[in-house]
Scaffold this active site. Structure first.
Site, PDB file in Angstrom:
ATOM      1  N   ASP A 208       0.829  -1.207   0.000  1.00 14.50           N
ATOM      2  CA  ASP A 208       0.000   0.000   0.000  1.00 14.50           C
ATOM      3  C   ASP A 208       0.863   1.255   0.000  1.00 14.50           C
ATOM      4  OD1 ASP A 208       0.740  -0.695   2.690  1.00 14.50           O
ATOM      5  OD2 ASP A 208      -0.776   0.705   3.443  1.00 14.50           O
TER       6      ASP A 208
ATOM      7  N   GLU B  53       0.036  -1.182   5.769  1.00 11.48           N
ATOM      8  CA  GLU B  53       1.093  -0.667   6.648  1.00 11.48           C
ATOM      9  C   GLU B  53       0.999   0.835   6.829  1.00 11.48           C
ATOM     10  OE1 GLU B  53       4.955   1.125   7.746  1.00 11.48           O
ATOM     11  OE2 GLU B  53       3.850   1.373   5.854  1.00 11.48           O
TER      12      GLU B  53
END
Length: 389
Positions: free
Chosen positions: A89, A150
């Site tokens: 991400d 994350e």
């Protein structure tokens, strides 16, 4: 030339091609379709490299899907279980990959997530391919994990990461090296806090005394929280957002504050968090009630002897390759914090060199890809053979 460097160099063209494809996918936190498309690419490359792959969908505490955690495994001949941890991400909104596509200029690659952390994930896979080509399999098991959340504190992945951290001997984290080449050997702990204040509305001109001003209470609490910055060395408290009221002629009946707490040491982290709770509980305006919730608390990663041993091994491997190795602590937290909390020995910053993360000018030094991939592969092999802990 050292065989590790030669084998890493042979992977460079494939690395460039993969990086362009991966950066070309919008995969901001919460963009589930893009995150799964990115995971599909990595899964294909892992299967081609001979790894067994599994996917686990994850969601946030409200049940909102966040994407899939990809876990790729390869068995070796030894006993050490080694985790390579990265994330897919980014912090960028939909449309960024088209508006600011992957490009190469003056030896640097640019694009959303090129350094944080798509370049690191691909370096982890390339290091596994280097070891496979050189038939270096003294590890017991290599596990490559790629998470989808994350950048928002791993709310869906943290249980899985803690489970993996408890199962492995070593966790080598694939966040890219600092822009000066430093590895990361410690990280601050972070807590995201949301403070909600509820007061009572009233006409600000006719009968303000009937109101209870939540905005005023939030302002006073902001000043009190800012005062905590001088209380403990290395502890920072930042009120980054305050929203209150609706109209200037109405006493504000509500306020909301978003607060960032960071600390180097667990004791100071817990003490500061307790003091924030105490300050929130003490009324500063009659009639205003406040409460605080803590989202995705992540404790400090304080270096332990096993972590220091990893840093020493990295320096030893780097010396053999002619790759200078230095390290630093950073105020940003990452999945390394969760893995250290679970008990694994941890070293971070093992991706290529990059910088300007979270900004439109984010970059990756392409000249660093080969030496850093060789360093990572050599460190995996050294850890696999090391009897020192």
């Amino acid at each position: 030339m050292d065989p590790l460097l030669t084998a890493a160099g042979d992977r460079l063209t494939a690395y460039h091609e993969r990086l362009a494809q991966l950066v070309g996918i919008d995969s901001g936190s919460g963009q589930v379709d893009g995150l799964r498309a990115a995971a599909d690419l990595v899964q294909t490359w892992c299967l081609t490299a001979g790894l067994a792959v599994e996917r686990e969908p994850v969601a946030d505490p409200t049940g909102t899907p966040l994407g899939d955690v990809l876990i790729a495994r390869r068995r070796g001949h030894g006993t050490r279980r080694i985790l390579l941890a990265g994330h897919l991400d980014t912090v960028f909104p939909p449309g960024t990959a088209a508006a600011r596509p992957f490009r190469v200029q003056d030896g640097r690659a640019y694009g959303p997530g090129v350094s944080d952390d798509k370049g690191g994930v691909l370096a982890g896979l390339a290091a596994i391919e280097v070891l496979t080509r050189l038939e270096l399999a003294e590890y017991g098991e290599l596990i490559l994990v790629c998470t989808p959340d994350e950048e928002i504190g791993s709310p869906g992945s943290r249980t899985l990461l803690r489970d993996l951290g408890a199962q492995v001997d070593v966790a080598l984290c694939l966040e890219c090296a600092r822009d000066n080449g430093d590895l990361v050997s410690a990280r601050k702990g972070v807590a995201d806090l949301e403070v909600t204040l509820r007061g009572r509305a009233a006409h600000a001109g006719i009968e303000p005394e009937r109101g209870a001003n939540a905005l005023l209470a939030a302002a006073r609490l902001t000043v009190a929280l800012d005062g905590l910055n001088d209380r403990w060395a290395g502890v920072t408290v930042n009120v980054g957002h305050l929203d209150a009221g609706d109209r200037p002629n109405v006493v504000a009946d509500r306020a909301r504050m978003l607060v960032d707490l960071r600390a180097w040491r667990t004791g100071e982290y817990e003490a500061a968090l307790a003091e924030i709770r105490r300050l929130v509980a003490v009324p500063t305006v009659s009639g205003v009630r406040a409460e605080v919730s803590v989202h995705a608390p992540t404790p400090p990663w304080e270096p332990r002897p096993a972590d220091r041993r990893l840093t020493e091994l990295a320096a030893k491997v780097g010396a053999g390759l002619g790759v200078p190795v230095s390290h630093t602590a950073t105020g940003g937290c990452a999945d390394a914090n969760l893995l250290a909390e679970a008990g694994a020995a941890v070293l971070d910053g093992l991706g290529p060199v990059g910088g300007a993360d979270h900004s439109p000018s984010e970059w990756l030094d392409l000249d660093s890809v080969v030496p850093r991939t060789a360093l990572l592969a050599g460190l995996i092999d050294q850890v696999s053979r090391d009897g020192g802990g």
